[in-house]
Design a protein around this motif. Structure first.
Motif, PDB file in Angstrom:
ATOM      1  N   GLU A   1      -4.390  -1.240   4.244  1.00  0.00           N
ATOM      2  CA  GLU A   1      -2.988  -1.054   4.584  1.00  0.00           C
ATOM      3  C   GLU A   1      -2.296  -0.233   3.504  1.00  0.00           C
ATOM      4  N   MET A   2      -1.468   0.696   3.943  1.00  0.00           N
ATOM      5  CA  MET A   2      -0.649   1.466   3.019  1.00  0.00           C
ATOM      6  C   MET A   2       0.817   1.112   3.280  1.00  0.00           C
ATOM      7  N   LEU A   3       1.421   0.372   2.344  1.00  0.00           N
ATOM      8  CA  LEU A   3       2.820  -0.018   2.465  1.00  0.00           C
ATOM      9  C   LEU A   3       3.710   1.099   1.923  1.00  0.00           C
ATOM     10  N   VAL A   4       4.811   1.365   2.621  1.00  0.00           N
ATOM     11  CA  VAL A   4       5.688   2.478   2.258  1.00  0.00           C
ATOM     12  C   VAL A   4       7.106   1.974   2.007  1.00  0.00           C
ATOM     13  N   GLN A   5       7.667   2.381   0.877  1.00  0.00           N
ATOM     14  CA  GLN A   5       9.080   2.130   0.575  1.00  0.00           C
ATOM     15  C   GLN A   5       9.746   3.456   0.225  1.00  0.00           C
ATOM     16  N   PHE A   6      11.066   3.517   0.443  1.00  0.00           N
ATOM     17  CA  PHE A   6      11.803   4.750   0.196  1.00  0.00           C
ATOM     18  C   PHE A   6      12.875   4.534  -0.873  1.00  0.00           C
ATOM     19  N   ASP A   7      12.883   5.421  -1.848  1.00  0.00           N
ATOM     20  CA  ASP A   7      13.926   5.439  -2.870  1.00  0.00           C
ATOM     21  C   ASP A   7      14.728   6.718  -2.649  1.00  0.00           C
ATOM     22  N   PHE A   8      15.766   6.603  -1.806  1.00  0.00           N
ATOM     23  CA  PHE A   8      16.506   7.791  -1.383  1.00  0.00           C
ATOM     24  C   PHE A   8      17.277   8.422  -2.531  1.00  0.00           C
ATOM     25  N   SER A   9      17.774   7.616  -3.456  1.00  0.00           N
ATOM     26  CA  SER A   9      18.563   8.165  -4.560  1.00  0.00           C
ATOM     27  C   SER A   9      17.738   9.074  -5.456  1.00  0.00           C
TER      28      SER A   9
ATOM     29  N   LEU B   1       4.317   4.064  -2.601  1.00  0.00           N
ATOM     30  CA  LEU B   1       3.181   3.624  -1.789  1.00  0.00           C
ATOM     31  C   LEU B   1       2.443   2.497  -2.489  1.00  0.00           C
ATOM     32  N   LYS B   2       1.969   1.556  -1.689  1.00  0.00           N
ATOM     33  CA  LYS B   2       1.113   0.479  -2.186  1.00  0.00           C
ATOM     34  C   LYS B   2      -0.107   0.402  -1.267  1.00  0.00           C
ATOM     35  N   TRP B   3      -1.265   0.812  -1.797  1.00  0.00           N
ATOM     36  CA  TRP B   3      -2.510   0.788  -1.030  1.00  0.00           C
ATOM     37  C   TRP B   3      -3.210  -0.551  -1.276  1.00  0.00           C
ATOM     38  N   ILE B   4      -3.625  -1.211  -0.190  1.00  0.00           N
ATOM     39  CA  ILE B   4      -4.250  -2.532  -0.308  1.00  0.00           C
ATOM     40  C   ILE B   4      -5.552  -2.550   0.494  1.00  0.00           C
ATOM     41  N   GLY B   5      -6.640  -2.928  -0.166  1.00  0.00           N
ATOM     42  CA  GLY B   5      -7.889  -3.141   0.546  1.00  0.00           C
ATOM     43  C   GLY B   5      -8.880  -2.006   0.444  1.00  0.00           C
ATOM     44  N   HIS B   6      -9.773  -1.970   1.413  1.00  0.00           N
ATOM     45  CA  HIS B   6     -10.889  -1.030   1.443  1.00  0.00           C
ATOM     46  C   HIS B   6     -10.571   0.124   2.385  1.00  0.00           C
ATOM     47  N   PHE B   7     -10.705   1.360   1.908  1.00  0.00           N
ATOM     48  CA  PHE B   7     -10.384   2.540   2.707  1.00  0.00           C
ATOM     49  C   PHE B   7     -11.606   3.437   2.818  1.00  0.00           C
TER      50      PHE B   7
ATOM     51  N   ASN C   1      -3.750   7.652   6.884  1.00  0.00           N
ATOM     52  CA  ASN C   1      -2.570   7.387   6.068  1.00  0.00           C
ATOM     53  C   ASN C   1      -2.012   8.656   5.439  1.00  0.00           C
ATOM     54  N   PHE C   2      -2.854   9.618   5.137  1.00  0.00           N
ATOM     55  CA  PHE C   2      -2.348  10.897   4.643  1.00  0.00           C
ATOM     56  C   PHE C   2      -1.516  11.589   5.719  1.00  0.00           C
ATOM     57  N   TYR C   3      -1.926  11.475   6.969  1.00  0.00           N
ATOM     58  CA  TYR C   3      -1.138  12.089   8.032  1.00  0.00           C
ATOM     59  C   TYR C   3       0.161  11.342   8.270  1.00  0.00           C
ATOM     60  N   ARG C   4       0.185  10.060   7.970  1.00  0.00           N
ATOM     61  CA  ARG C   4       1.460   9.346   7.975  1.00  0.00           C
ATOM     62  C   ARG C   4       2.391   9.933   6.926  1.00  0.00           C
ATOM     63  N   LEU C   5       1.852  10.206   5.746  1.00  0.00           N
ATOM     64  CA  LEU C   5       2.653  10.794   4.671  1.00  0.00           C
ATOM     65  C   LEU C   5       3.174  12.171   5.054  1.00  0.00           C
ATOM     66  N   ILE C   6       2.313  12.952   5.691  1.00  0.00           N
ATOM     67  CA  ILE C   6       2.724  14.300   6.098  1.00  0.00           C
ATOM     68  C   ILE C   6       3.902  14.230   7.054  1.00  0.00           C
TER      69      ILE C   6
ATOM     70  N   ILE D   1       6.117  11.852   7.231  1.00  0.00           N
ATOM     71  CA  ILE D   1       7.296  11.439   6.458  1.00  0.00           C
ATOM     72  C   ILE D   1       7.896  12.629   5.714  1.00  0.00           C
ATOM     73  N   LEU D   2       7.035  13.429   5.085  1.00  0.00           N
ATOM     74  CA  LEU D   2       7.520  14.599   4.347  1.00  0.00           C
ATOM     75  C   LEU D   2       8.128  15.630   5.283  1.00  0.00           C
ATOM     76  N   LYS D   3       7.581  15.754   6.477  1.00  0.00           N
ATOM     77  CA  LYS D   3       8.122  16.703   7.449  1.00  0.00           C
ATOM     78  C   LYS D   3       9.560  16.357   7.832  1.00  0.00           C
ATOM     79  N   ASN D   4       9.807  15.066   7.989  1.00  0.00           N
ATOM     80  CA  ASN D   4      11.086  14.613   8.539  1.00  0.00           C
ATOM     81  C   ASN D   4      12.101  14.192   7.484  1.00  0.00           C
ATOM     82  N   ASN D   5      11.750  14.312   6.198  1.00  0.00           N
ATOM     83  CA  ASN D   5      12.662  13.912   5.131  1.00  0.00           C
ATOM     84  C   ASN D   5      12.617  14.933   4.004  1.00  0.00           C
ATOM     85  N   SER D   6      13.462  14.738   3.026  1.00  0.00           N
ATOM     86  CA  SER D   6      13.552  15.698   1.916  1.00  0.00           C
ATOM     87  C   SER D   6      12.916  15.152   0.645  1.00  0.00           C
ATOM     88  N   PHE D   7      11.928  14.282   0.787  1.00  0.00           N
ATOM     89  CA  PHE D   7      11.268  13.719  -0.390  1.00  0.00           C
ATOM     90  C   PHE D   7      10.358  14.759  -1.041  1.00  0.00           C
ATOM     91  N   SER D   8      10.285  14.705  -2.368  1.00  0.00           N
ATOM     92  CA  SER D   8       9.395  15.613  -3.094  1.00  0.00           C
ATOM     93  C   SER D   8       8.538  14.871  -4.118  1.00  0.00           C
TER      94      SER D   8
END
Length: 499
Positions: free
Chosen positions: A377-385, A391-397, A405-410, A412-419
């Motif tokens: 599981e990859m847990l995701v939190q956002f720090d907008f400020s 990210l918190k990765w848990i277990g065996h991948f 999970n990398f495509y989940r990140l992609i 997120i980056l597509k739809n937000n202004s995180f860097s």
């Protein structure tokens, strides 16, 4: 259920001709449904939002998912085994461009290849797919035979046979004419060697053996403890090493022969580095749906340099002669992995991790312990400020779950202004050996493309995890986006300073 079967038949062609003339002969929708239910290929209907509106019995058998588990749910969220890379790339072509698609993909949950045919209609997409694993295996068998015929053609060539015949003829003449016994014996040896070579070429005993039967996996449910006892007894007869055995019984669904090969090669590698003064520890345990097979040698300490070389051999795509790379490849087929750890207190430990429910056919058969989840599981939190993703990765991948999970990140980056990303992998089991090349050459460059500038990587204490992260950072040196840490607060402090 309205399948819009007319649009499906309009989309398909037989011998290059439209089936328009066949439509009037179709009596009703129930007849079509009954026919589809009898087909050996899987059939499904999707809305443009990805929800499954129809799921045939053949689709259940091929994937292991029942209609009750799939209907009215998003297909990408309901079947984690789907290669999102392939489908996300093609989804736009299906939904917006309304293009018919044909492609093949390896469905790792069943260890087989599927051929897909997708046809967009007015408000839905029709997909049917079939198992072509045997077809692929036959192609491999044919390629093997072609290789053998090439060897035959080389050794049957006129030039080689002519030279060999000359060698035999000349040695026969010399043996008859030479008077000294020593020289006669020497020439006789040359003559016998030439004739032995001719015999080898004629009988072609040197050719690669036909092992095409091993191309398809032979999946079965077996007890891992019994297999380990069998291998331990086998090694005890051949070596002077003593073995201390501590195993948990449990059933696993996999290719027994391949798993046995993994264990034998790993044990062989451990024995080669060990003295016979201390027993080699063999142990297994089950945790969170994963079987761990541990081989420990207390006396042997592997240096950091040698550990790096072993890690490189495992992730290499070219050096397939190394036994541990073969182990890694076989483990990946079962969605598992292998890693090594070495320190003064515990010696060297080889660890193999195999998820016991990694095949979706478990979901129908429900064999013993199949319902235990293998946590990843990859847990995701956002720090907008701070424009930061935590990210918190848990277990065996394995490689597939990494990609997912990398495509989940992609997205997120597509739809937000995180860097900026803080990635905490201290709770990850094992290293990234299965996906290190993909992450370095494809995954991270895509994150950079969609806005990533800084990646604070908190690595686990596992040596292979650190080596994998270092390898990826080295490959991406020109981007200068990755910094590695062992403590969360140091990573957080660093990431907040970045622009």
């Amino acid at each position: 259920m309205n399948l819009h079967y007319k649009s499906m038949f309009l989309s398909q062609r037989v011998y290059g001709k439209e089936l328009d003339h066949a439509l009037p002969s179709i009596p009703n929708e129930n007849t079509i449904l009954n026919a589809i239910d009898a087909f050996s290929f899987g059939f499904l209907k999707l809305n443009f939002d990805g929800k499954v509106r129809y799921w045939s019995p053949a689709a259940e058998k091929l994937t292991g998912y029942t209609a009750e588990e799939i209907l009215n749910k998003n297909i990408f969220g309901s079947i984690p085994e789907i290669d999102l890379v392939k489908f996300h790339k093609m989804w736009h072509q299906l939904t917006y461009e309304k293009r018919e698609l044909q492609f093949r993909e390896y469905y790792w949950a069943a260890q087989s290849w599927f051929q897909f045919y997708a046809y967009p209609a007015e408000d839905h997409i029709l997909i049917y797919f079939k198992d072509i694993g045997k077809k692929i295996a036959l192609r491999k068998k044919l390629a093997l035979k072609i290789g053998q015929f090439r060897e035959i053609s080389v050794f049957n060539s006129h030039e080689i046979r002519k030279s060999l015949a000359n060698l035999i003829g000349l040695s026969d003449m010399l043996r008859d004419d030479i008077t000294k016994e020593e020289l006669r014996e020497f020439v006789g040896y040359i003559n016998r060697s030439a004739k032995d070579l001719e015999h080898i070429i004629t009988n072609r005993d040197f050719l690669v053996k036909d092992n095409s039967e091993a191309l398809l996996p032979k999946l079965e449910i077996f007890d891992i403890k019994s297999l380990l006892h069998e291998i331990k007894d086998e090694f005890a007869k051949k070596t002077a090493h003593q073995f201390h055995f501590r195993c948990t019984s449990g059933k696993i669904y996999a290719d027994r022969q391949n798993i046995a090969t993994c264990i034998r090669l790993t044990l062989q590698h451990a024995c080669a580095k060990a003295s016979d003064k201390q027993p080699i520890q063999l142990s297994t345990f089950l945790k969170d749906g994963i079987f761990y097979i541990s081989i420990n040698n207390v006396e042997n300490i592997i240096s950091a340099e040698e550990l790096t070389q072993l890690h490189g051999a495992i992730i290499s795509k070219t050096n397939r002669r190394h036994p541990l790379q073969k182990v890694a490849l076989l483990c990946q087929k079962h969605h598992g992995s292998i890693w090594l750890s070495s320190n003064i207190a515990k010696g060297t430990t080889h660890t193999i991790a195999i998820p016991i429910n990694s095949f979706s056919s478990f979901k129908i058969a429900k064999p013993p312990q199949a319902n235990l989840p293998a946590i990843n599981e990859m847990l995701v939190q956002f720090d907008f400020s701070n424009r930061c993703i935590k990210l918190k990765w848990i277990g065996h991948f394995d490689e597939n779950s990494r990609k997912k999970n990398f495509y989940r990140l992609i997205e997120i980056l597509k739809n937000n202004s995180f860097s900026k990303i803080i990635s905490d992998e201290t709770a990850v089991i094992g290293g990234n050996t299965a996906a290190v090349n993909w992450m370095a050459n494809y995954g991270f460059p895509l994150l950079v493309k969609f806005g990533l500038k800084h990646y604070a990587w908190i690595v686990s204490k596992n040596e292979f995890a650190l080596l994998s992260a270092s390898q990826i950072a080295k490959t991406l040196k020109k981007h200068q986006i990755i910094s590695m840490f062992h403590k969360n607060h140091l990573a957080t402090k660093w990431i907040y300073k970045q622009d």
